[in-house]
Design an enzyme around this catalytic site. Structure first.
Site, PDB file in Angstrom:
ATOM      1  N   GLY A 198       0.699  -1.091  -0.422  1.00  0.00           N
ATOM      2  CA  GLY A 198      -0.001  -0.056  -0.442  1.00  0.00           C
ATOM      3  C   GLY A 198       0.811   1.164  -0.023  1.00  0.00           C
ATOM      4  O   GLY A 198       1.806   1.133  -0.462  1.00  0.00           O
ATOM      5  N   ASN A 199       0.162   2.533   0.595  1.00  0.00           N
ATOM      6  CA  ASN A 199       1.147   3.996  -0.023  1.00  0.00           C
ATOM      7  C   ASN A 199       0.179   4.765   0.957  1.00  0.00           C
ATOM      8  O   ASN A 199      -0.307   4.357   1.963  1.00  0.00           O
ATOM      9  CB  ASN A 199       1.653   3.995  -1.042  1.00  0.00           C
ATOM     10  CG  ASN A 199       0.083   4.666  -1.860  1.00  0.00           C
ATOM     11  OD1 ASN A 199      -0.861   5.332  -0.918  1.00  0.00           O
ATOM     12  ND2 ASN A 199      -0.650   3.680  -2.624  1.00  0.00           N
ATOM     13  N   ARG A 200       0.812   5.615   1.687  1.00  0.00           N
ATOM     14  CA  ARG A 200       0.465   6.862   2.633  1.00  0.00           C
ATOM     15  C   ARG A 200      -0.442   7.272   1.786  1.00  0.00           C
ATOM     16  O   ARG A 200      -1.247   8.179   3.141  1.00  0.00           O
ATOM     17  CB  ARG A 200       1.520   6.817   3.437  1.00  0.00           C
ATOM     18  CG  ARG A 200       2.776   7.074   3.459  1.00  0.00           C
ATOM     19  CD  ARG A 200       3.501   8.185   3.913  1.00  0.00           C
ATOM     20  NE  ARG A 200       4.587   6.938   4.293  1.00  0.00           N
ATOM     21  CZ  ARG A 200       5.431   6.485   5.120  1.00  0.00           C
ATOM     22  NH1 ARG A 200       4.299   6.537   6.367  1.00  0.00           N
ATOM     23  NH2 ARG A 200       6.446   6.074   5.598  1.00  0.00           N
ATOM     24  N   SER A 201      -1.396   7.086   1.564  1.00  0.00           N
ATOM     25  CA  SER A 201      -2.649   8.246   0.634  1.00  0.00           C
ATOM     26  C   SER A 201      -3.501   7.704   1.481  1.00  0.00           C
ATOM     27  O   SER A 201      -3.458   6.375   1.836  1.00  0.00           O
ATOM     28  CB  SER A 201      -2.718   8.371  -0.954  1.00  0.00           C
ATOM     29  OG  SER A 201      -4.491   8.661  -1.307  1.00  0.00           O
TER      30      SER A 201
END
Ligand code: CTP
Length: 413
Positions: A213-216
């Site tokens: 995943g990512n930090r968005s």
């Protein structure tokens, strides 16, 4: 040009005498952050809880209160001028006394006189002890005010000034801001226009319990959906993020992976004239996600085989109806302007919003952002560091401009 819901709007905050008056500074600061022009009127009792000078400093205008006389500025601005000035009134806190005054139609102080004279929407945020709130007199007064079209937000249940628990706490400033946005006259420039927004970071499964995943946070997508809705659009939001309060009336589809996002958007794209691709789509996914949870005991070291993910934006640009305009986003840690330009060209978007995501003004996951909006013809519009709600409003205004051009262009269908 007015931007988002509260930008350029004139909001008169009426502060009455209760302990919740101490939240007035936060409310006024929040309203101004969103671009509203704020003036303040106080009852005599309110000045015992919060200093008029503090509210003057925060609102940027002299405060009207009985100790100062009716004038709001040096030229004098009595209740009629104040009521004509305001686009919207927020009475926070609205005490039992003020509610009773309004119900009877008294005009014996500046707060009640201004509210009696106004034709603008009035939002009351009641705050009082539970017994006062539940008293039939208060409830009857509120019933009268509701039937006359005044709006109410709160109160909430929780810890009261007395230390007791119960109904009567004033709504939080964030809720008052949201209610104020809905109250000020809605803008309708996207009435009847279908808008598709994507939000959040995709989650690509590694095994049933882990993902890439990512930090968005999905915050920009959420604010874009809200901004489009406030302009009258029919809004579809395809999101990977768990949203903190999805906007009422927006159709939300929750997905996890890039593939699911593409599938959901494919169904919706024929219905929309604008695609705002704010999602942070994972560039890679597992070649072979594990069907069972992987165990460290069985994998002392682990190599993941990743393959390039589908380019959701690229696919949708190719498949969109001819009249549909597409806004891409690029979050970059370095050289965001140049990289943004390259992506604008490579992806075939009509606009691209480039954000820096390193340093103190990182847009990723935060409440605020700065950006530059890039046009294919070389034009650039700077959006200085501001709350994402304001940035989203500006992006919507620019995107709406693309639709106007295609509507107005000769031969455009
Ligand atoms: N995007 C997409 N599908 C992908 C990757 C990105 O739809 N697989 C979209 C994003 O939603 C965004 C735009 O493309 O609107 C740019 O995303 P970004 O991640 O910055 O670009 P990439 O295409 O991933 O390019 P690179 O990895 O080279 O930075």
């Amino acid at each position: 040009m007015a931007g988002d819901g509260l930008e350029g709007r004139r909001i008169l905050v009426h502060v009455c005498g209760g302990i919740a008056a101490v939240k007035a500074p936060e409310l006024i600061t929040g309203l101004r952050k969103e671009g509203a022009e704020v003036r303040v009127v106080m009852t005599a009792a309110a000045t015992a809880f919060v200093a008029p000078l503090a509210l003057q400093a925060l609102s940027g205008h002299p405060v009207a209160h009985p100790g100062r006389g009716a004038a709001v500025d040096e030229a004098g601005m009595p209740h009629i001028d104040l009521s004509a000035w305001a686009d919207c009134h927020l009475v926070a806190p609205a005490t039992a006394t003020t509610i009773a005054r309004l119900a009877v139609g008294l005009a014996d102080d500046l707060v009640s006189a201004t509210l009696l004279a106004t034709r603008a929407p009035v939002l009351l945020a009641p705050a009082m002890e539970t017994g006062m709130w539940e008293n039939p007199a208060t409830q009857a007064n509120l019933g009268k005010l509701r039937s006359r079209g005044l709006h109410l937000v709160g109160p909430l249940s929780g810890r009261l000034a007395s230390g007791r628990e119960g109904m009567g706490r004033m709504a939080e400033p964030a809720q008052l801001l949201e209610a104020a946005r809905l109250l000020v006259e809605p803008r309708r420039e996207l009435a009847g226009v279908g808008v598709l927004v994507t939000a959040g970071g995709t989650r690509e499964p590694i095994d049933p319990v882990r993902y890439l995943g990512n930090r968005s946070s999905g915050r920009m997508g959420l604010e874009l959906a809200r901004a489009a809705q406030r302009r009258g659009a029919t809004v579809h939001l395809v999101t990977c993020a768990e949203l903190d309060g999805s906007p009422v009336g927006v159709e939300v589809v929750t997905v996890e992976t890039a593939q699911e996002m593409l599938a959901a958007c494919r169904e919706l794209i024929p219905e929309v004239s604008l695609l705002l691709m704010a999602a942070a789509v994972a560039d890679y996914r597992m070649a072979h996600p594990s069907a069972q949870k992987m165990h460290r005991s069985e994998h002392p070291t682990l190599e993941l085989e990743l393959v390039a993910n589908v380019d959701v934006l690229g696919e949708l640009v190719a498949e969109r109806p001819a009249a549909c305009k597409v806004v891409g986003f690029a979050a970059e840690t370095e050289d965001f302007r140049r990289r943004g330009r390259e992506k604008l060209a490579a992806k075939g978007c009509d606009l691209l919003v480039a954000n820096p995501v390193s340093g103190e003004h990182s847009a990723m996951g935060g409440e605020e952002a700065e950006a530059v909006v890039l046009y294919p013809d070389g034009r650039e519009v700077e959006l200085p560091y501001a709350p994402k709600s304001l940035i989203a409003g500006r992006i919507l205004d620019l995107a709406a401009g693309l639709l106007d051009q295609s509507r107005g262009a000769p031969g455009a269908g």
